[in-house]
Design an enzyme around this catalytic site. Structure first.
Site, PDB file in Angstrom:
ATOM      1  N   ASP A 109       0.219   9.905  -7.031  1.00 37.99           N
ATOM      2  CA  ASP A 109       1.013   9.357  -5.936  1.00 37.99           C
ATOM      3  C   ASP A 109       1.911  10.483  -5.409  1.00 37.99           C
ATOM      4  OD1 ASP A 109       1.935   7.469  -4.214  1.00 37.99           O
ATOM      5  OD2 ASP A 109       2.983   6.255  -5.689  1.00 37.99           O
ATOM      6  N   ARG A 217       3.806  -5.399   0.590  1.00 31.95           N
ATOM      7  CA  ARG A 217       4.857  -5.425  -0.445  1.00 31.95           C
ATOM      8  C   ARG A 217       6.040  -6.291   0.022  1.00 31.95           C
ATOM      9  NH1 ARG A 217       6.062   0.034  -2.097  1.00 31.95           N
ATOM     10  NH2 ARG A 217       4.863  -0.447  -3.976  1.00 31.95           N
TER      11      ARG A 217
HETATM   12  P1  ATP Z   1       3.800   3.012  -2.705  1.00 26.81           P
HETATM   13  O1  ATP Z   1       3.197   4.155  -2.020  1.00 26.81           O
HETATM   14  O2  ATP Z   1       5.225   2.708  -2.291  1.00 26.81           O
HETATM   15  O3  ATP Z   1       3.598   2.960  -4.183  1.00 26.81           O
HETATM   16  P2  ATP Z   1       1.489   1.471  -2.158  1.00 26.81           P
HETATM   17  O4  ATP Z   1       0.971   1.802  -0.795  1.00 26.81           O
HETATM   18  O5  ATP Z   1       0.882   2.162  -3.304  1.00 26.81           O
HETATM   19  O6  ATP Z   1       3.034   1.702  -2.144  1.00 26.81           O
HETATM   20  P3  ATP Z   1       0.906  -0.966  -3.577  1.00 26.81           P
HETATM   21  O7  ATP Z   1       1.833  -0.717  -4.724  1.00 26.81           O
HETATM   22  O8  ATP Z   1      -0.538  -0.773  -3.816  1.00 26.81           O
HETATM   23  O9  ATP Z   1       1.386  -0.121  -2.333  1.00 26.81           O
HETATM   24  O10 ATP Z   1       1.096  -2.446  -3.002  1.00 26.81           O
HETATM   25  C1  ATP Z   1       2.332  -3.109  -3.015  1.00 26.81           C
HETATM   26  C2  ATP Z   1       2.122  -4.592  -3.226  1.00 26.81           C
HETATM   27  O11 ATP Z   1       1.452  -5.150  -2.101  1.00 26.81           O
HETATM   28  C3  ATP Z   1       1.260  -4.944  -4.433  1.00 26.81           C
HETATM   29  O12 ATP Z   1       1.905  -5.942  -5.164  1.00 26.81           O
HETATM   30  C4  ATP Z   1      -0.025  -5.511  -3.912  1.00 26.81           C
HETATM   31  O13 ATP Z   1      -0.354  -6.678  -4.587  1.00 26.81           O
HETATM   32  C5  ATP Z   1       0.292  -5.879  -2.476  1.00 26.81           C
HETATM   33  N1  ATP Z   1      -0.819  -5.477  -1.611  1.00 26.81           N
HETATM   34  C6  ATP Z   1      -0.940  -4.283  -1.009  1.00 26.81           C
HETATM   35  N2  ATP Z   1      -2.046  -4.231  -0.260  1.00 26.81           N
HETATM   36  C7  ATP Z   1      -2.659  -5.424  -0.395  1.00 26.81           C
HETATM   37  C8  ATP Z   1      -3.850  -5.974   0.162  1.00 26.81           C
HETATM   38  N3  ATP Z   1      -4.601  -5.281   1.008  1.00 26.81           N
HETATM   39  N4  ATP Z   1      -4.186  -7.213  -0.188  1.00 26.81           N
HETATM   40  C9  ATP Z   1      -3.405  -7.925  -1.024  1.00 26.81           C
HETATM   41  N5  ATP Z   1      -2.249  -7.461  -1.567  1.00 26.81           N
HETATM   42  C10 ATP Z   1      -1.877  -6.228  -1.266  1.00 26.81           C
END
Ligand code: ATP
Length: 334
Positions: A109, A217
């Protein structure tokens, strides 16, 4: 941190994990990314080889970590998670890389924040599945080559443009994640409500979705807050009225703007007359890092049609003035 921040809250890890989609078919939205990724994964499975390294770019909270985990799950491969800032020395990365097993998915990340010497080590690891371990110092130093098990790197960054060219070039597949539209967020909310055992009506989900800043999120977080309100002040069912009243209590803006978004707009309009103003000046005015303003606040403000990035600087659109309850100047500087 306020309730509509796209960044995770400290105690949110477990609940987020329980709401994460586990397979590509459960991942809502991002149809293009999903389709392309499906082809990449399927062909890797058929060839019985790890797929190309994958770069996921996009603002926080849009599902990059979830997608990285899905890649591992779809490949039936183990998953390892780290972040750019956690890798301070090349030695840390070498130790991590040499411990990977064949086909493992390594998720880094904030990969744009990796220290330079570690980044250089990563080039060779990504390209040739090899690292040179330097033993000794000065003229007597020797490089001992070490073979690595073939692995797949999944890197996440808030913006692909922040990566150095050589690192970016080593990813075979780059996916850009964009903000979700209201229908997609409704879908995310309906799915999460089922998992959490919350009853929510279609209108209730729509009310939350429209104030979730295009970000799953935030949608999931608002759902939990609205559920609490529904249990205490209503009969537990999240209707549009309950959602509306709850979000008013939590001070959630109609567009889901968070405190930083609002501070940026406020400074732009009230202090700089709507701009144009340079991003560094704007960042100082709101007391934030330039990177935070550029990577966290601006993408959504641009998407919402409130801010424009021009060669002369940032400009507030007439919609931004209206959103703040003000009248835009008759000949806007945009
Ligand atoms: P960061 O970069 O801040 O870590 P991220 O882009 O990696 O954020 P995630 O941690 O993967 O985001 O997602 C945040 C939350 O949103 C998770 O709890 C996940 O369940 C939900 N979520 C994200 N994308 C989806 C999706 N396409 N469908 C369902 N739920 C989702």
């Amino acid at each position: 941190r306020d309730v509509v921040s796209p960044l995770p809250e400290v105690d949110e890890t477990d609940i987020e994990a329980s709401l994460r989609p586990k397979h590509l078919s459960e991942f809502v939205g991002q149809p293009k990314v999903r389709e392309q990724l499906q082809v990449v994964l399927e062909s890797a499975l058929r060839r019985n080889r790890p797929p190309d390294h994958v770069l996921l770019s996009g603002p926080p909270g849009l599902g990059k970590t979830s997608l990285a985990m899905i890649i591992a799950a779809e490949l039936g491969a183990p998953f390892r998670l780290t972040s750019g800032p956690a890798i301070e020395r090349a030695g840390d990365l070498a130790a991590l890389l040499t411990s990977l097993t064949e086909g493992e998915v390594l998720f880094i990340d904030e990969i744009h924040r990796i220290a330079r010497p570690a980044e250089e080590l990563l080039y060779m690891a990504m390209e040739d599945f090899r690292v040179d371990i330097i033993v000794g110092k000065g003229p007597g130093a020797t490089a001992i080559p070490l073979e690595l098990a073939p692995f797949t790197l999944v890197g996440a960054t808030t913006r692909a443009g922040l990566l150095t060219g050589p690192l970016r070039d080593r990813f075979g597949f780059t996916a850009h994640m964009d903000f979700y539209d209201t229908d997609e967020l409704e879908h995310v909310l309906t799915r999460s409500a089922q998992l959490l055992g919350v009853s929510v009506t279609g209108d209730g989900a729509a009310e939350i979705a429209s104030r979730s800043r295009g970000t799953p999120r935030i949608a999931n977080r608002l759902l939990r807050r609205v559920r609490d309100f529904a249990e205490v002040r209503a009969d537990g069912v999240v209707t549009s009225q309950v959602a509306h009243d709850a979000l008013a209590v939590y001070d959630v803006d109609e567009l889901g703007l968070d405190r930083l978004d609002k501070a940026v707009l406020d400074a732009l309009v009230r202090r700089f007359g709507g701009g144009p103003v340079g991003v560094s000046t704007l960042a100082v005015a709101v007391g934030e890092e330039i990177e935070t303003v550029e990577e966290v606040a601006e993408p959504f403000l641009v998407r919402a049609g409130l801010l424009a990035r021009t060669p002369r600087g940032r400009v507030a659109t007439p919609a931004a003035w209206h959103h703040l309850g003000l009248t835009p100047p008759s000949s806007p500087s945009a």
